[in-house]
Scaffold this motif. Structure first.
Motif, mmCIF file in Angstrom:
data_model
loop_
_atom_site.group_PDB
_atom_site.id
_atom_site.type_symbol
_atom_site.label_atom_id
_atom_site.label_comp_id
_atom_site.label_asym_id
_atom_site.label_seq_id
_atom_site.Cartn_x
_atom_site.Cartn_y
_atom_site.Cartn_z
ATOM 1 N N ALA A 94 7.135 -48.257 37.133
ATOM 2 C CA ALA A 94 7.665 -49.593 37.387
ATOM 3 C C ALA A 94 6.496 -50.579 37.403
ATOM 4 O O ALA A 94 5.342 -50.198 37.616
ATOM 5 C CB ALA A 94 8.398 -49.609 38.727
ATOM 6 N N ALA A 95 6.796 -51.842 37.151
ATOM 7 C CA ALA A 95 5.752 -52.858 37.203
ATOM 8 C C ALA A 95 5.196 -52.928 38.620
ATOM 9 O O ALA A 95 5.830 -52.486 39.577
ATOM 10 C CB ALA A 95 6.325 -54.208 36.770
ATOM 11 N N GLY A 96 3.993 -53.468 38.742
ATOM 12 C CA GLY A 96 3.432 -53.620 40.077
ATOM 13 C C GLY A 96 2.002 -53.148 40.149
ATOM 14 O O GLY A 96 1.351 -52.932 39.126
ATOM 15 N N GLU A 97 1.529 -53.022 41.373
ATOM 16 C CA GLU A 97 0.154 -52.586 41.629
ATOM 17 C C GLU A 97 0.186 -51.313 42.459
ATOM 18 O O GLU A 97 1.151 -51.075 43.183
ATOM 19 C CB GLU A 97 -0.608 -53.662 42.413
ATOM 20 N N GLY A 98 -0.854 -50.496 42.368
ATOM 21 C CA GLY A 98 -0.988 -49.336 43.246
ATOM 22 C C GLY A 98 0.132 -48.326 43.054
ATOM 23 O O GLY A 98 0.666 -48.146 41.960
ATOM 24 N N VAL A 99 0.484 -47.646 44.151
ATOM 25 C CA VAL A 99 1.536 -46.639 44.105
ATOM 26 C C VAL A 99 2.866 -47.331 43.815
ATOM 27 O O VAL A 99 3.214 -48.303 44.473
ATOM 28 C CB VAL A 99 1.622 -45.883 45.449
ATOM 29 N N ARG A 100 3.616 -46.808 42.841
ATOM 30 C CA ARG A 100 4.865 -47.492 42.479
ATOM 31 C C ARG A 100 5.913 -46.478 42.034
ATOM 32 O O ARG A 100 5.613 -45.293 41.861
ATOM 33 C CB ARG A 100 4.595 -48.523 41.391
ATOM 34 N N ASP A 101 7.090 -46.969 41.816
ATOM 35 C CA ASP A 101 8.175 -46.071 41.412
ATOM 36 C C ASP A 101 7.933 -45.510 40.019
ATOM 37 O O ASP A 101 7.339 -46.154 39.160
ATOM 38 C CB ASP A 101 9.516 -46.815 41.392
ATOM 39 N N VAL A 102 8.446 -44.304 39.835
ATOM 40 C CA VAL A 102 8.472 -43.707 38.498
ATOM 41 C C VAL A 102 9.790 -44.097 37.848
ATOM 42 O O VAL A 102 10.855 -43.908 38.438
ATOM 43 C CB VAL A 102 8.369 -42.170 38.584
ATOM 44 N N LEU A 103 9.725 -44.686 36.639
ATOM 45 C CA LEU A 103 10.968 -44.984 35.926
ATOM 46 C C LEU A 103 11.465 -43.737 35.210
ATOM 47 O O LEU A 103 12.640 -43.415 35.249
ATOM 48 C CB LEU A 103 10.756 -46.132 34.937
ATOM 49 N N ARG A 104 10.532 -43.023 34.542
ATOM 50 C CA ARG A 104 10.933 -41.758 33.916
ATOM 51 C C ARG A 104 9.703 -40.952 33.497
ATOM 52 O O ARG A 104 8.601 -41.487 33.332
ATOM 53 C CB ARG A 104 11.819 -42.000 32.687
ATOM 54 N N PHE A 105 9.911 -39.669 33.387
ATOM 55 C CA PHE A 105 8.914 -38.776 32.787
ATOM 56 C C PHE A 105 9.322 -38.579 31.339
ATOM 57 O O PHE A 105 10.504 -38.346 31.065
ATOM 58 C CB PHE A 105 8.919 -37.414 33.483
ATOM 59 N N VAL A 106 8.363 -38.640 30.400
ATOM 60 C CA VAL A 106 8.727 -38.377 29.001
ATOM 61 C C VAL A 106 7.866 -37.252 28.432
ATOM 62 O O VAL A 106 6.706 -37.084 28.782
ATOM 63 C CB VAL A 106 8.623 -39.648 28.115
ATOM 64 N N GLU A 107 8.510 -36.487 27.546
ATOM 65 C CA GLU A 107 7.860 -35.346 26.889
ATOM 66 C C GLU A 107 6.717 -35.821 26.002
ATOM 67 O O GLU A 107 6.617 -36.999 25.681
ATOM 68 C CB GLU A 107 8.890 -34.623 26.008
ATOM 69 N N LYS A 108 5.911 -34.858 25.549
ATOM 70 C CA LYS A 108 4.861 -35.172 24.582
ATOM 71 C C LYS A 108 5.476 -35.918 23.398
ATOM 72 O O LYS A 108 6.419 -35.431 22.765
ATOM 73 C CB LYS A 108 4.220 -33.882 24.055
#
Lengths: 467, 467
Positions: free
Chosen positions: A160-174
């Motif tokens: 997610a947008a922002g600074e430092g520790v932030r939310d994960v929007l998604r994990f994507v494969e190689k």
């Protein structure tokens, strides 16, 4: 100070860096990117943050390597969790979490692969400090690497947008190359480094929620574990019954509490010879070399030499020369090194698994010459170590001490030998070799007999539990 | 039958095939293109034509190699003319001619470099037969190779039109690529192979006429030669005083009696690793390999392996792996191998001169391991051979026999050792090692001492004239 326990994942078998890395002595135990081994480097990097000795999760057959290497960098009582079989990271980290809870409290676990390079160790520690509040509040924090190129060999994390520790929007494969480039262009995508920070109990709770089968199997294996000094041996059958899965699939992609902290710390997973070339010091021609290398009119190549290696007119090549095997590969094709290893394995050749120098809990032996009817070994015995009391049915042995002091048991005699002294072990004699001194004992052994295999051994007594 | 004496020129030091070929054991003594060495192959090729054992002209330090290799292919009494220094081919052939005349008669000399490949040996012998009448009539016949490509690495011979043996119009230097192509387009140009047929007296007469200085110096060196079994040792000072020149410059380009016989016999001078690749059997990917080689997705490469060599994704490469050095070169840049050898020489490194296994008249030794204070050698002693009676000031030696029988002299004791028996030679003890048996003696020697150089030796008596 935060209660933080490093968890060093050391179960890899590292065939991509063959012939230097081999199954019995893989990458994390080699000094590939500095004076110390990658496992030792990994510990040094996080030791200033650690509230306790590390929890190491390792393959059972690497237990003495892991223990010895950590001892050499001042770790007195590592907790070395031994996997009877590889089941990927989700079960390994679960076992580490159970061990951390068993030691009391509910520490933060800083989970690290033990075979990565981080050039900016201070920057990494600062990032860990920055991630602690989120982890203490219950988040499962992963460290995302700010990408320097559209790499197709890594998974990506969209933050997610922002600074430092932030939310994960998604994990994507190689991704493929075009997709990787689109990630770099878009911004907000980071390489999935496999480094995590979370509370032990939070990881176990999320694993229990999303993969109760894994959580149950590992708990059973841990509860039935046998303890032997620093070693925690997970129960073989229970652990083998666990499904094999990565922490990413099993937990991180499913939990609502995944967070990511982007870091730019000179990270490299050293996942191939070309990656090692990248992190190595290069000369003006772009050549990186280790050992005795002469390069004539050659560029952008990596050479590792034990003896002399001469390069003439070559570009973008990897040359790795070891005692018993030489690899010559185009730098952009080094992923195919695994095909060589696969072929060696299918041919049941030892080059896939063992180095010429074979490590044992008491030291090592190196077969320096052999031919029909004889074999010559250079044997090193660590201070205080002793081989098993043993005999051979098919070979006699001559021992010549070249360094240190040996205590020799031969049938009913016990005597000491110093450098430039020798003895003879007749076929069938019950014998034992010990190093009673404080320096390394080295001797040359000349074996003579009709059969010289390692399996011609009867063990009567063994301090390493092998008899 | 024509009185024909083969003259095998064996003086080359062959640095272009480093690391397999080294000064002390160069190309002509190696089995590069078959089961037997190139010297042995050369003899086999012409033996059916020969009226006598060959005259070999060799470097003094290769005398035992030449004698032993010829003995192994049935040559009982070679005449081995030893050059105390290299002076190119004109003086070497003059010495051979003088030896032939000294043996009585005035034979035809069939002069051959001993390090070329000729695939069609029968075709070559037929060509020699065809050239005999002209040579008997006084011509100096050279064999011109029908060119298969516009090679820039050879000189060319322009022949008069016609069939069979014909006049030489001119000798031309190594051309540039365009000139070489024009020669092929024009026809009538042949590669200068360095193979000749002429009467001994005719060569000497023409040399006397065009280069009386060379003729006089060689005659003086020959007249003052010392004879020792099959060895004819040219006088050092007299031979060194000869100008250095090739037979082409000194005689062939000047005489009015030069003739050329074009031949198409599968000739290759094996003058580089790429030439060796050309004459080697190749697989479907164009790879030629010797030894334990695994090639993955690689093409048109040459690999020589003593241990295991793995190629991954490489094209047009040469990889040569020996006990103490590995060469990796682009196939079209192998001429620069000489730059590596030059660098090794200027650094006074033994890799330029010696193999790890060092040959001696009595056999060989191979330094299989070494470290501070000790060295381990595998020693082979030929049947009937004996090392010098010697002592060392700085080292003691342990000997373990692993094959055959040793007769050991140690101060006042003489005793025999068999496989799996050992002895100790204390520092300072006068000792000797002999092989009284009929099979090769092999032993492992463990040296222990503060200084382990080969020059720590006092010789009291030596059957090879080295004390």
């Amino acid at each position: 100070m935060t209660n933080l326990h490093p968890v060093l994942l050391s179960g890899g078998s590292g065939t991509r860096l063959w012939p230097l890395s081999r199954e019995a002595y893989p990458k994390q135990f080699l000094p590939l990117a500095g004076e110390e081994t990658m496992l030792q480097d990994t510990w040094r990097r996080v030791a200033p943050l650690a509230s306790a000795a590390p929890i190491v999760v390792a393959n059972e057959e690497h237990r003495f390597l892991a223990a010895e290497q950590l001892r050499l960098v001042g770790v007195e009582h590592a907790r070395i969790v031994l996997e009877p079989a590889g089941r990927n990271t989700a079960p390994a980290i679960a076992a580490a979490a159970l061990q951390a809870l068993a030691d009391g409290g509910d520490p933060l676990l800083l989970v690290l692969p033990s075979d990565h390079v981080v050039r900016d160790a201070g920057g990494f520690r600062a990032a860990v400090q920055a991630a602690i509040p989120a982890a203490e509040a219950g988040a499962l924090v992963t460290f995302g690497i700010v990408p320097s190129a559209p790499e197709t060999g890594f998974g990506y994390i969209q933050a997610a947008a922002g600074e430092g520790v932030r939310d994960v929007l998604r994990f994507v494969e190689k991704p493929d190359a075009a997709t990787a480039q689109s990630y770099l262009d878009a911004g907000g995508y980071f390489w999935n480094s496999g480094m995590f920070l979370f509370r032990a109990s939070r990881y176990l709770a999320e694993l229990e929620r999303f993969r109760p089968d894994i959580a149950a199997a590992v708990r059973k294996a841990f509860d039935a574990a046998t303890r032997d000094g620093d070693f925690i041996r997970l129960d073989r059958d229970a652990f083998a019954a666990s499904p094999s899965d990565s922490i990413d699939y099993a937990v991180m992609e499913k939990t609502g509490d995944a967070r990511v902290l982007p870091v730019d710390i000179g990270w490299n997973d050293v996942g191939s010879w070309s990656a090692l070339w990248e992190v190595s010091e290069q000369d003006g021609d772009g050549n990186a070399s280790h050992g005795d290398v002469i390069a004539v009119d050659s560029r952008n190549s990596y050479a590792y030499a034990r003896r002399l290696v001469a390069l003439v007119g070559v570009d973008d090549l990897v040359v790795v020369e070891t005692d018993d095997a030489v690899l010559v590969a185009r730098k952009d094709r080094v992923q195919q090194v695994k095909d060589v290893v696969a072929r060696l394995k299918s041919d049941q050749r030892s080059h896939a698994v063992l180095h010429r120098e074979v490590h044992r809990p008491w030291g090592s032996y190196d077969s320096i010459d052999q031919d029909a009817g004889f074999q010559v070994k250079r044997i090193k015995v660590k201070p205080g170590a002793r081989l098993s009391l043993q005999s051979h049915k098919h070979r006699a042995e001559h021992w010549i001490v070249v360094r240190g002091t040996a205590r020799v048991t031969r049938d009913n005699d016990v005597f000491e030998l110093h450098a430039n002294q020798s003895t003879y072990i007749p076929l069938g004699a019950k014998h034992r070799l010990e190093n009673p001194g404080s320096e390394m004992l080295e001797l040359i052994e000349v074996q003579s007999g009709s059969y010289l295999g390692e399996d011609d051994i009867v063990r009567y007594e063994d301090v390493y539990g092998r008899s």
